[in-house]
Design a protein around this motif. Structure first.
Motif, PDB file in Angstrom:
ATOM      1  N   GLU A 250       0.698  -1.249  -0.194  1.00  0.00           N
ATOM      2  CA  GLU A 250       0.004   0.330   0.073  1.00  0.00           C
ATOM      3  C   GLU A 250       0.374   1.205   0.160  1.00  0.00           C
ATOM      4  OE1 GLU A 250      -3.086  -0.260  -0.607  1.00  0.00           O
ATOM      5  OE2 GLU A 250      -3.322   2.069  -0.083  1.00  0.00           O
ATOM      6  N   LEU A 251       2.357   1.515   1.004  1.00  0.00           N
ATOM      7  CA  LEU A 251       3.198   2.471   1.430  1.00  0.00           C
ATOM      8  C   LEU A 251       3.350   2.846  -0.404  1.00  0.00           C
ATOM      9  CD1 LEU A 251       4.807   1.912   4.353  1.00  0.00           C
ATOM     10  CD2 LEU A 251       2.975   3.952   3.539  1.00  0.00           C
ATOM     11  N   GLN A 256       4.307   5.671  -5.234  1.00  0.00           N
ATOM     12  CA  GLN A 256       4.625   5.338  -6.868  1.00  0.00           C
ATOM     13  C   GLN A 256       3.763   6.523  -7.705  1.00  0.00           C
ATOM     14  OE1 GLN A 256       4.982   1.353  -7.505  1.00  0.00           O
ATOM     15  NE2 GLN A 256       7.557   1.025  -7.453  1.00  0.00           N
ATOM     16  N   ALA A 257       2.223   6.726  -7.015  1.00  0.00           N
ATOM     17  CA  ALA A 257       0.891   7.221  -7.635  1.00  0.00           C
ATOM     18  C   ALA A 257       1.114   8.678  -7.724  1.00  0.00           C
ATOM     19  CB  ALA A 257       0.065   6.538  -6.794  1.00  0.00           C
ATOM     20  N   ALA A 258       2.224   9.053  -6.246  1.00  0.00           N
ATOM     21  CA  ALA A 258       2.685  10.265  -6.409  1.00  0.00           C
ATOM     22  C   ALA A 258       4.110  10.576  -6.903  1.00  0.00           C
ATOM     23  CB  ALA A 258       2.700  10.831  -5.018  1.00  0.00           C
ATOM     24  N   GLY A 259       4.509   9.944  -8.245  1.00  0.00           N
ATOM     25  CA  GLY A 259       5.756   9.910  -8.719  1.00  0.00           C
ATOM     26  C   GLY A 259       6.505   9.443  -8.048  1.00  0.00           C
ATOM     27  N   LEU A 260       6.940   8.882  -6.767  1.00  0.00           N
ATOM     28  CA  LEU A 260       8.032   8.951  -6.388  1.00  0.00           C
ATOM     29  C   LEU A 260       8.443   8.010  -6.676  1.00  0.00           C
ATOM     30  CD1 LEU A 260       7.547  11.424  -2.909  1.00  0.00           C
ATOM     31  CD2 LEU A 260       8.470  12.083  -5.282  1.00  0.00           C
ATOM     32  N   LEU A 269      10.689   0.138   3.209  1.00  0.00           N
ATOM     33  CA  LEU A 269      10.477   0.776   2.299  1.00  0.00           C
ATOM     34  C   LEU A 269      11.307   1.884   2.422  1.00  0.00           C
ATOM     35  CD1 LEU A 269       9.025   0.014  -1.075  1.00  0.00           C
ATOM     36  CD2 LEU A 269       6.874   1.874   0.404  1.00  0.00           C
ATOM     37  N   ALA A 270      11.940   1.805   1.023  1.00  0.00           N
ATOM     38  CA  ALA A 270      11.960   3.540   1.110  1.00  0.00           C
ATOM     39  C   ALA A 270      11.588   3.951  -0.422  1.00  0.00           C
ATOM     40  CB  ALA A 270      14.287   3.155   0.942  1.00  0.00           C
ATOM     41  N   VAL A 271      11.309   5.885   0.396  1.00  0.00           N
ATOM     42  CA  VAL A 271      10.840   6.282  -1.283  1.00  0.00           C
ATOM     43  C   VAL A 271      12.034   7.328  -0.893  1.00  0.00           C
ATOM     44  CG1 VAL A 271       9.374   7.969  -1.674  1.00  0.00           C
ATOM     45  CG2 VAL A 271       8.503   5.684   0.029  1.00  0.00           C
ATOM     46  N   MET A 272      11.887   7.198  -2.795  1.00  0.00           N
ATOM     47  CA  MET A 272      13.515   8.702  -2.897  1.00  0.00           C
ATOM     48  C   MET A 272      12.421   9.950  -2.794  1.00  0.00           C
ATOM     49  SD  MET A 272      15.445   6.147  -5.108  1.00  0.00           S
ATOM     50  CE  MET A 272      15.084   4.637  -5.225  1.00  0.00           C
ATOM     51  N   ARG A 273      13.467  11.082  -3.225  1.00  0.00           N
ATOM     52  CA  ARG A 273      13.051  12.270  -3.213  1.00  0.00           C
ATOM     53  C   ARG A 273      12.151  12.376  -2.434  1.00  0.00           C
ATOM     54  NH1 ARG A 273      11.811  10.893  -9.550  1.00  0.00           N
ATOM     55  NH2 ARG A 273      10.365  12.269  -9.444  1.00  0.00           N
ATOM     56  N   VAL A 298      20.405   5.188  -6.359  1.00  0.00           N
ATOM     57  CA  VAL A 298      19.681   5.158  -8.049  1.00  0.00           C
ATOM     58  C   VAL A 298      19.320   3.819  -8.494  1.00  0.00           C
ATOM     59  CG1 VAL A 298      20.378   6.064  -9.718  1.00  0.00           C
ATOM     60  CG2 VAL A 298      21.112   7.131  -7.950  1.00  0.00           C
ATOM     61  N   PHE A 299      21.370   3.205  -8.160  1.00  0.00           N
ATOM     62  CA  PHE A 299      21.436   2.109  -8.441  1.00  0.00           C
ATOM     63  C   PHE A 299      19.748   0.788  -8.864  1.00  0.00           C
ATOM     64  CE2 PHE A 299      22.723  -2.461 -10.012  1.00  0.00           C
ATOM     65  CZ  PHE A 299      23.990  -1.837 -11.120  1.00  0.00           C
ATOM     66  N   VAL A 300      19.383   0.455  -7.564  1.00  0.00           N
ATOM     67  CA  VAL A 300      18.498  -0.236  -7.207  1.00  0.00           C
ATOM     68  C   VAL A 300      17.200  -0.250  -7.823  1.00  0.00           C
ATOM     69  CG1 VAL A 300      16.815  -2.035  -5.463  1.00  0.00           C
ATOM     70  CG2 VAL A 300      19.862  -0.773  -4.782  1.00  0.00           C
ATOM     71  N   SER A 301      16.844   1.563  -8.072  1.00  0.00           N
ATOM     72  CA  SER A 301      15.541   1.873  -8.472  1.00  0.00           C
ATOM     73  C   SER A 301      15.934   1.613  -9.750  1.00  0.00           C
ATOM     74  CB  SER A 301      15.266   3.092  -7.888  1.00  0.00           C
ATOM     75  OG  SER A 301      16.236   4.502  -8.787  1.00  0.00           O
ATOM     76  N   LEU A 302      17.163   1.713 -10.462  1.00  0.00           N
ATOM     77  CA  LEU A 302      16.123   0.991 -11.639  1.00  0.00           C
ATOM     78  C   LEU A 302      17.101   0.235 -12.494  1.00  0.00           C
ATOM     79  CD1 LEU A 302      19.621   4.005 -13.450  1.00  0.00           C
ATOM     80  CD2 LEU A 302      17.502   3.886 -13.673  1.00  0.00           C
ATOM     81  N   THR A 303      17.643  -1.078 -11.908  1.00  0.00           N
ATOM     82  CA  THR A 303      18.090  -2.158 -11.935  1.00  0.00           C
ATOM     83  C   THR A 303      17.007  -3.167 -11.154  1.00  0.00           C
ATOM     84  OG1 THR A 303      19.590  -2.889 -10.449  1.00  0.00           O
ATOM     85  CG2 THR A 303      20.420  -1.534 -13.060  1.00  0.00           C
TER      86      THR A 303
END
Ligand code: ADP
Length: 308
Positions: A250-251, A256-260, A269-273, A298-303
């Motif tokens: 849910e988090l 992600q719906a907010a674009g983060l 769970l880590a939320v970036m920006r 960055v690496f984990v969010s991309l791969t």
């Protein structure tokens, strides 16, 4: 720090490079440009294809497809000429145990065809760079681990290469020795030498590299200045939320719906920006632990993969 020489042809170019082992594509269409005069960190987890790439650059193994150009020379066709301009520091220590520090350097000065009259000075210079002057007559088998690694690097510099390839230079070393090597790499760059360094240590890539190429599954997934990549993908801060009763789903969905972008960090769970979290979203997420963002995010969010 001298500014990298933009506009000049790259020191190193790879285009569509492929290397397979049976059904496995260890390197799978790799594109990479290394501008002259910078340290470029090739960062990726174990198995990403970094060593295979390094071995193709040194013509220890042949690409199945694609083009490799090193300082204007096409490899493997002109690998002898490329090799003369390039210093190679292997991942595995292959010093000659029975020779002294200076003798190890002299052998390489000979192999790299440093003219006879210049060899003694070339050895002195390499000893100076690696801070091994007072160990010149020590046999390699009597050197500490850190000294051996410095000697390995010095050996690759004895012919004044314009490009140095460092394959996982600090793997398995203790933190103090790693720091010593980091300052050695930084001083090379300050002399205008181009450095391509493979590593699976995030901190090493982030600290030393002017540019970093993030590698996963045989390809470069992103290439840029570390601070720019971090700002673009992870922003200034990351906020870590412990898993709720329903886990992270849910988090994660709300962020992600907010674009983060998000990533899993152990049980959290880590939320970036995180600095962009709005009041409304804050109400939905609650409050977590805030930390500065880094290249790992960055690496984990991309791969989806982790590096050390
Ligand atoms: P890295 O250096 O990023 O850890 P490698 O280039 O060593 O990655 O390996 C990439 C992939 O290719 C891995 O899956 C590895 O097992 C495989 N590989 C590397 N060398 C060989 C080889 N000589 N024979 C078979 N598979 C190999």
């Amino acid at each position: 720090m001298p500014s990298p020489s933009r506009g000049e042809p790259p020191a190193l170019t790879l285009r569509g490079v492929v290397k397979s082992y049976g059904a496995l594509r260890a390197v799978d269409g790799l594109d990479l440009d290394v501008p002259p005069g910078i340290v470029l960190g090739l960062l990726g987890p174990n198995g990403a294809g970094k060593s295979t790439t390094m071995r193709m650059l040194t013509a220890q193994t042949r690409a199945d497809d694609g083009e490799i150009t090193i300082l204007g020379h096409s490899v493997p066709r002109e690998s002898k000429r490329a090799r003369a301009l390039m210093g190679v520091v292997p991942q595995h220590d292959n010093l000659d145990e029975e020779l002294t520090t200076a003798e190890n350097l002299l052998v390489f000065a000979h192999l790299y065809r440093v003219p006879k009259a210049e060899r003694a000075e070339a050895v002195e210079r390499a000893l100076r760079i690696a801070h091994l002057e007072d160990r010149r007559d020590t046999r390699a088998d009597k050197l500490s681990g850190g000294m051996r690694r410095r000697l390995l690097i010095a050996r690759g510099l004895v012919h004044r290469p314009r490009l140095v390839l460092l394959d996982e230079p600090t793997v398995g070393l203790d933190p103090q020795v790693r720091q010593e090597l980091w300052s050695l790499v930084a001083s090379l760059r300050d002399e205008g030498v181009t450095v391509l360094m493979s590593t699976h240590y995030i901190e090493e890539a982030e600290r030393l590299s002017d540019e970093v190429a993030l590698m996963a599954k045989g390809r470069v997934v992103r290439h840029g200045v570390p601070a720019d990549l971090i700002a673009e993908y992870a922003g200034k801060t990351v906020e870590e939320f412990p898993a709720g009763a329903d886990g992270h789903e849910e988090l994660e969905r709300r962020a992600q719906a907010a674009g983060l972008p998000t990533r899993r960090t152990g049980a959290a769970l880590a939320v970036m920006r995180a600095e962009e979290i709005t009041e409304a979203l804050r109400g939905e997420l609650g409050r977590g632990d805030v930390r500065p963002s880094n290249l790992e995010d960055v690496f984990v969010s991309l791969t989806g993969e982790r590096v050390e």
